[in-house]
Design a protein around this motif. Sequence first.
Motif, mmCIF file in Angstrom:
data_model
loop_
_atom_site.group_PDB
_atom_site.id
_atom_site.type_symbol
_atom_site.label_atom_id
_atom_site.label_comp_id
_atom_site.label_asym_id
_atom_site.label_seq_id
_atom_site.Cartn_x
_atom_site.Cartn_y
_atom_site.Cartn_z
ATOM 1 N N ASN A 97 39.345 27.640 -7.759
ATOM 2 C CA ASN A 97 38.975 28.347 -8.987
ATOM 3 C C ASN A 97 40.255 28.854 -9.620
ATOM 4 O OD1 ASN A 97 38.269 31.074 -10.459
ATOM 5 N ND2 ASN A 97 36.385 29.872 -10.396
ATOM 6 N N ALA A 98 40.483 28.491 -10.861
ATOM 7 C CA ALA A 98 41.714 28.865 -11.563
ATOM 8 C C ALA A 98 41.406 29.780 -12.726
ATOM 9 C CB ALA A 98 42.439 27.610 -12.056
ATOM 10 N N PHE A 99 42.356 30.662 -13.013
ATOM 11 C CA PHE A 99 42.244 31.602 -14.127
ATOM 12 C C PHE A 99 41.163 32.643 -13.900
ATOM 13 C CE2 PHE A 99 45.299 29.601 -16.804
ATOM 14 C CZ PHE A 99 45.190 28.238 -16.582
ATOM 15 N N GLY A 100 40.916 32.970 -12.628
ATOM 16 C CA GLY A 100 40.003 34.059 -12.331
ATOM 17 C C GLY A 100 40.738 35.381 -12.302
ATOM 18 N N THR A 101 40.221 36.322 -11.518
ATOM 19 C CA THR A 101 40.805 37.658 -11.442
ATOM 20 C C THR A 101 41.236 37.953 -10.014
ATOM 21 O OG1 THR A 101 39.357 38.400 -13.226
ATOM 22 C CG2 THR A 101 40.420 40.103 -11.882
ATOM 23 N N TYR A 102 42.523 38.097 -9.814
ATOM 24 C CA TYR A 102 43.047 38.422 -8.492
ATOM 25 C C TYR A 102 43.147 39.937 -8.361
ATOM 26 C CZ TYR A 102 46.166 38.815 -4.493
ATOM 27 O OH TYR A 102 46.711 39.142 -3.275
ATOM 28 N N PHE A 103 42.778 40.452 -7.185
ATOM 29 C CA PHE A 103 43.000 41.853 -6.873
ATOM 30 C C PHE A 103 43.390 41.949 -5.405
ATOM 31 C CE2 PHE A 103 39.022 42.802 -4.589
ATOM 32 C CZ PHE A 103 38.262 41.700 -4.946
ATOM 33 N N SER A 104 43.848 43.109 -4.980
ATOM 34 C CA SER A 104 44.433 43.236 -3.647
ATOM 35 C C SER A 104 43.449 42.890 -2.535
ATOM 36 C CB SER A 104 44.989 44.640 -3.434
ATOM 37 O OG SER A 104 43.959 45.594 -3.550
ATOM 38 N N GLY A 105 42.184 43.069 -2.825
ATOM 39 C CA GLY A 105 41.202 42.786 -1.793
ATOM 40 C C GLY A 105 40.534 41.440 -1.890
ATOM 41 N N GLY A 106 40.968 40.636 -2.838
ATOM 42 C CA GLY A 106 40.363 39.325 -2.974
ATOM 43 C C GLY A 106 40.534 38.718 -4.341
ATOM 44 N N TYR A 107 39.491 38.064 -4.799
ATOM 45 C CA TYR A 107 39.578 37.290 -6.040
ATOM 46 C C TYR A 107 38.186 37.114 -6.605
ATOM 47 C CZ TYR A 107 40.512 33.075 -8.874
ATOM 48 O OH TYR A 107 40.619 32.160 -9.880
ATOM 49 N N TYR A 108 38.054 37.406 -7.900
ATOM 50 C CA TYR A 108 36.792 37.165 -8.579
ATOM 51 C C TYR A 108 36.860 35.795 -9.240
ATOM 52 C CZ TYR A 108 35.724 42.162 -8.151
ATOM 53 O OH TYR A 108 35.477 43.421 -7.680
ATOM 54 N N PRO A 109 35.939 34.906 -8.910
ATOM 55 C CA PRO A 109 35.971 33.556 -9.481
ATOM 56 C C PRO A 109 35.406 33.491 -10.895
ATOM 57 C CG PRO A 109 34.125 33.728 -7.995
ATOM 58 C CD PRO A 109 34.857 35.036 -7.916
ATOM 59 N N THR A 110 36.027 34.233 -11.784
ATOM 60 C CA THR A 110 35.569 34.247 -13.170
ATOM 61 C C THR A 110 36.170 33.108 -13.977
ATOM 62 O OG1 THR A 110 37.371 35.799 -13.649
ATOM 63 C CG2 THR A 110 35.204 36.732 -13.186
ATOM 64 N N GLY A 111 37.005 32.310 -13.326
ATOM 65 C CA GLY A 111 37.659 31.215 -14.030
ATOM 66 C C GLY A 111 36.890 29.915 -13.909
ATOM 67 N N ASP A 112 37.640 28.848 -13.897
ATOM 68 C CA ASP A 112 37.054 27.502 -13.915
ATOM 69 C C ASP A 112 37.117 26.866 -12.524
ATOM 70 O OD1 ASP A 112 38.679 27.935 -16.711
ATOM 71 O OD2 ASP A 112 36.749 26.943 -17.006
ATOM 72 N N TRP A 113 36.039 26.161 -12.169
ATOM 73 C CA TRP A 113 35.938 25.526 -10.864
ATOM 74 C C TRP A 113 36.335 24.054 -10.910
ATOM 75 C CZ3 TRP A 113 34.949 28.239 -6.528
ATOM 76 C CH2 TRP A 113 34.304 29.479 -6.646
ATOM 77 N N GLY A 114 36.872 23.603 -9.789
ATOM 78 C CA GLY A 114 37.042 22.179 -9.594
ATOM 79 C C GLY A 114 35.773 21.600 -8.998
ATOM 80 N N GLN A 115 35.813 20.294 -8.742
ATOM 81 C CA GLN A 115 34.612 19.613 -8.277
ATOM 82 C C GLN A 115 34.422 19.725 -6.765
ATOM 83 O OE1 GLN A 115 37.464 18.195 -8.878
ATOM 84 N NE2 GLN A 115 37.854 16.884 -7.107
ATOM 85 N N GLY A 116 35.446 20.175 -6.080
ATOM 86 C CA GLY A 116 35.373 20.330 -4.634
ATOM 87 C C GLY A 116 35.927 19.124 -3.906
ATOM 88 N N THR A 117 36.463 19.375 -2.721
ATOM 89 C CA THR A 117 36.996 18.297 -1.884
ATOM 90 C C THR A 117 36.590 18.568 -0.443
ATOM 91 O OG1 THR A 117 38.997 17.040 -1.317
ATOM 92 C CG2 THR A 117 39.238 19.422 -1.512
ATOM 93 N N ARG A 118 36.153 17.542 0.244
ATOM 94 C CA ARG A 118 35.589 17.721 1.578
ATOM 95 C C ARG A 118 36.668 17.659 2.653
ATOM 96 N NH1 ARG A 118 30.582 17.656 3.258
ATOM 97 N NH2 ARG A 118 29.893 16.879 1.208
ATOM 98 N N VAL A 119 36.593 18.606 3.570
ATOM 99 C CA VAL A 119 37.475 18.631 4.732
ATOM 100 C C VAL A 119 36.605 18.617 5.984
ATOM 101 C CG1 VAL A 119 39.131 20.004 6.042
ATOM 102 C CG2 VAL A 119 39.335 19.845 3.551
ATOM 103 N N THR A 120 36.884 17.669 6.853
ATOM 104 C CA THR A 120 36.137 17.557 8.107
ATOM 105 C C THR A 120 37.101 17.660 9.276
ATOM 106 O OG1 THR A 120 34.507 16.119 7.053
ATOM 107 C CG2 THR A 120 34.564 16.133 9.455
ATOM 108 N N VAL A 121 36.829 18.584 10.176
ATOM 109 C CA VAL A 121 37.663 18.770 11.350
ATOM 110 C C VAL A 121 36.826 18.435 12.579
ATOM 111 C CG1 VAL A 121 39.139 20.341 12.636
ATOM 112 C CG2 VAL A 121 38.894 20.608 10.157
ATOM 113 N N SER A 122 37.243 17.418 13.297
ATOM 114 C CA SER A 122 36.494 16.989 14.481
ATOM 115 C C SER A 122 37.104 17.587 15.743
ATOM 116 C CB SER A 122 36.486 15.463 14.576
ATOM 117 O OG SER A 122 37.809 14.959 14.604
ATOM 118 N N SER A 123 36.245 17.822 16.707
ATOM 119 C CA SER A 123 36.723 18.439 17.955
ATOM 120 C C SER A 123 37.140 17.400 18.959
ATOM 121 C CB SER A 123 35.615 19.312 18.547
ATOM 122 O OG SER A 123 34.447 18.551 18.767
#
Length: 123
Positions: A97-123
Amino acid sequence: QVHVVESGVGEVQAGGSLTLSCAASGRTTINYPVGWFRQAPGKERELVAAISWNDISTYYTDSVKGRFTISRVAAKNTVNLQMDNLKPEDTAVYYCNAFGTYFSGGYYPTGDWGQGTRVTVSS
């Protein structure tokens, strides 16, 4: 209109590493807050890491501290999420999420989202 694109989809074994990149276009500034989120199957989307517009401050959720690093590559106008020592519980779709609101305790996703990318971790 802002366009956000994530890259770096991949599958890796536990203990391995992956780097995700977030590129945002549509505005003239290259200094903007970014948050990386993830959503595992059956779970809510959660904030993983965030960086302030001036790169001075970063935030990490407890479960990734010491393993993930968020950083900006100004020359490429991207914000990367370096993920080391990956665990099966890191398996999720990762969103930027870009152009949202950053603060010391986190981030508000008020900006624009990407489409997402999958990460798979196998054991």
